[in-house]
Write a protein that holds these residues in place. Structure first.
Motif, PDB file in Angstrom:
ATOM      1  N   SER A 107     -11.331  70.264   4.558  1.00  0.00           N
ATOM      2  CA  SER A 107     -10.250  70.341   4.534  1.00  0.00           C
ATOM      3  C   SER A 107      -9.945  71.149   2.907  1.00  0.00           C
ATOM      4  CB  SER A 107      -9.304  69.063   4.566  1.00  0.00           C
ATOM      5  OG  SER A 107      -9.803  68.106   3.560  1.00  0.00           O
ATOM      6  N   LYS A 108      -8.811  71.751   2.894  1.00  0.00           N
ATOM      7  CA  LYS A 108      -8.680  72.366   1.583  1.00  0.00           C
ATOM      8  C   LYS A 108      -8.370  71.524   0.620  1.00  0.00           C
ATOM      9  CE  LYS A 108      -7.977  77.063   2.479  1.00  0.00           C
ATOM     10  NZ  LYS A 108      -8.471  78.047   1.663  1.00  0.00           N
ATOM     11  N   LEU A 109      -8.970  71.657  -0.602  1.00  0.00           N
ATOM     12  CA  LEU A 109      -8.778  70.679  -1.701  1.00  0.00           C
ATOM     13  C   LEU A 109      -7.550  70.767  -2.361  1.00  0.00           C
ATOM     14  CD1 LEU A 109     -12.084  71.635  -4.046  1.00  0.00           C
ATOM     15  CD2 LEU A 109     -11.423  69.465  -3.022  1.00  0.00           C
ATOM     16  N   TYR A 110      -6.752  72.016  -2.258  1.00  0.00           N
ATOM     17  CA  TYR A 110      -5.561  72.310  -3.098  1.00  0.00           C
ATOM     18  C   TYR A 110      -4.399  72.799  -2.683  1.00  0.00           C
ATOM     19  CZ  TYR A 110      -9.104  72.287  -6.898  1.00  0.00           C
ATOM     20  OH  TYR A 110     -10.175  71.969  -7.722  1.00  0.00           O
ATOM     21  N   GLY A 111      -4.587  72.682  -1.223  1.00  0.00           N
ATOM     22  CA  GLY A 111      -3.467  73.186  -0.149  1.00  0.00           C
ATOM     23  C   GLY A 111      -3.553  74.610   0.265  1.00  0.00           C
ATOM     24  N   ALA A 112      -2.466  75.034   0.635  1.00  0.00           N
ATOM     25  CA  ALA A 112      -2.413  76.454   1.244  1.00  0.00           C
ATOM     26  C   ALA A 112      -2.819  77.375   0.274  1.00  0.00           C
ATOM     27  CB  ALA A 112      -0.814  76.651   1.549  1.00  0.00           C
ATOM     28  N   ARG A 113      -3.076  78.903   0.998  1.00  0.00           N
ATOM     29  CA  ARG A 113      -3.491  79.875   0.275  1.00  0.00           C
ATOM     30  C   ARG A 113      -3.011  79.938  -0.880  1.00  0.00           C
ATOM     31  NH1 ARG A 113      -5.827  84.688   1.785  1.00  0.00           N
ATOM     32  NH2 ARG A 113      -5.150  86.630   0.593  1.00  0.00           N
ATOM     33  N   ASP A 114      -3.756  80.296  -2.184  1.00  0.00           N
ATOM     34  CA  ASP A 114      -3.508  80.737  -3.509  1.00  0.00           C
ATOM     35  C   ASP A 114      -3.045  79.350  -4.051  1.00  0.00           C
ATOM     36  OD1 ASP A 114      -4.441  83.093  -3.285  1.00  0.00           O
ATOM     37  OD2 ASP A 114      -2.147  84.028  -2.858  1.00  0.00           O
ATOM     38  N   ALA A 115      -3.024  78.282  -3.656  1.00  0.00           N
ATOM     39  CA  ALA A 115      -2.541  76.883  -4.156  1.00  0.00           C
ATOM     40  C   ALA A 115      -3.778  76.821  -5.368  1.00  0.00           C
ATOM     41  CB  ALA A 115      -2.605  75.662  -3.232  1.00  0.00           C
ATOM     42  N   ASP A 116      -4.936  77.388  -5.364  1.00  0.00           N
ATOM     43  CA  ASP A 116      -5.973  76.889  -6.398  1.00  0.00           C
ATOM     44  C   ASP A 116      -5.439  77.811  -7.542  1.00  0.00           C
ATOM     45  OD1 ASP A 116      -6.275  79.323  -4.706  1.00  0.00           O
ATOM     46  OD2 ASP A 116      -8.510  78.987  -4.790  1.00  0.00           O
ATOM     47  N   PHE A 117      -4.750  78.914  -7.299  1.00  0.00           N
ATOM     48  CA  PHE A 117      -4.382  79.733  -8.471  1.00  0.00           C
ATOM     49  C   PHE A 117      -2.907  79.186  -8.968  1.00  0.00           C
ATOM     50  CE2 PHE A 117      -7.553  82.570  -7.203  1.00  0.00           C
ATOM     51  CZ  PHE A 117      -8.217  82.823  -8.120  1.00  0.00           C
ATOM     52  N   ASP A 118      -2.128  78.866  -8.028  1.00  0.00           N
ATOM     53  CA  ASP A 118      -0.685  78.485  -8.246  1.00  0.00           C
ATOM     54  C   ASP A 118      -0.694  77.061  -8.836  1.00  0.00           C
ATOM     55  OD1 ASP A 118       0.298  80.690  -7.048  1.00  0.00           O
ATOM     56  OD2 ASP A 118       0.673  80.067  -5.141  1.00  0.00           O
ATOM     57  N   GLY A 119      -1.480  76.303  -8.634  1.00  0.00           N
ATOM     58  CA  GLY A 119      -1.569  75.029  -8.887  1.00  0.00           C
ATOM     59  C   GLY A 119      -2.171  74.523 -10.251  1.00  0.00           C
ATOM     60  N   ALA A 120      -2.782  76.041 -10.850  1.00  0.00           N
ATOM     61  CA  ALA A 120      -3.494  75.747 -12.289  1.00  0.00           C
ATOM     62  C   ALA A 120      -2.512  75.743 -13.390  1.00  0.00           C
ATOM     63  CB  ALA A 120      -4.437  77.084 -12.169  1.00  0.00           C
TER      64      ALA A 120
END
Length: 191
Positions: A105-118
């Motif tokens: 499963s994804k750590l941070y959610g949907a596509r680009d959430a890794d960048f958006d949630g930074a």
């Protein structure tokens, strides 16, 4: 060739021996004493380790706001976003190894959430570096179970060698981004 001025030296680096380098060679954790590693696997892992260290070095000494700072709108890329992205990617590579191709499963959610949630929050920064370290260790352990670099794994039959090379490629590309992002934050550049 352009000559360095006094103003350039603070921009370039904190190194004292070679002002165009990020760190003095004796202080650079990427420099090893002795010969290079033996064999293909040792060489691949050494290269990966050095890129991982480079990413961490480019993030050193920055606070949460600086790590989360976006480079150029509309890009959502930041140093913190890169750390989160690479944690996510490390996690995803384990799906390539599994016989059924099931991805974790994804750590941070949907596509680009890794960048958006930074975001500029010290707790988010701490969590991102913990996530990266954990995901790196888990992927390293999963790949260590396959000492034959030519062995094909997963539903797509990808070679272990290819996974190692792909990891190096991913870190190398993002270390290039990290160079530019760090320069945008505080002007610091170097090797």
């Amino acid at each position: 060739m352009r000559r360095m001025t006094t103003d350039d030296t603070t921009r370039w680096t904190q190194a004292t021996v070679y002002p165009d380098m990020w760190a003095d060679p004796d202080d650079d954790p990427r420099n090893s004493d002795g010969p290079s590693p033996d064999g293909e696997l040792g060489t691949l892992l050494d290269c990966l380790t050095n890129y991982r260290l480079t990413l961490r070095m480019k993030c050193e000494g920055l606070d949460a706001e600086q790590l989360a700072r976006r480079s150029v709108p509309p890009s959502t890329m930041s140093l913190l976003g890169l750390v989160r992205h690479l944690a996510e990617v490390e996690r995803g590579w384990r799906g390539w190894i599994s016989a059924d191709g099931e991805r974790p499963s994804k750590l941070y959610g949907a596509r680009d959430a890794d960048f958006d949630g930074a975001v500029a929050d010290p707790a988010v920064v701490e969590a991102a570096f913990r996530d990266l370290e954990r995901e790196q260790a888990e992927t390293d352990a999963a790949l260590a179970a396959f000492p034959d670099l030519g062995e094909r794994v997963g539903k797509d039959g990808i070679a272990i060698r290819e996974l190692h090379v792909h990891r190096i490629d991913e870190y190398a590309r993002h270390c290039g981004h990290a160079d530019l992002l760090r320069e945008c934050v505080d002007g610091r550049v170097g090797q």
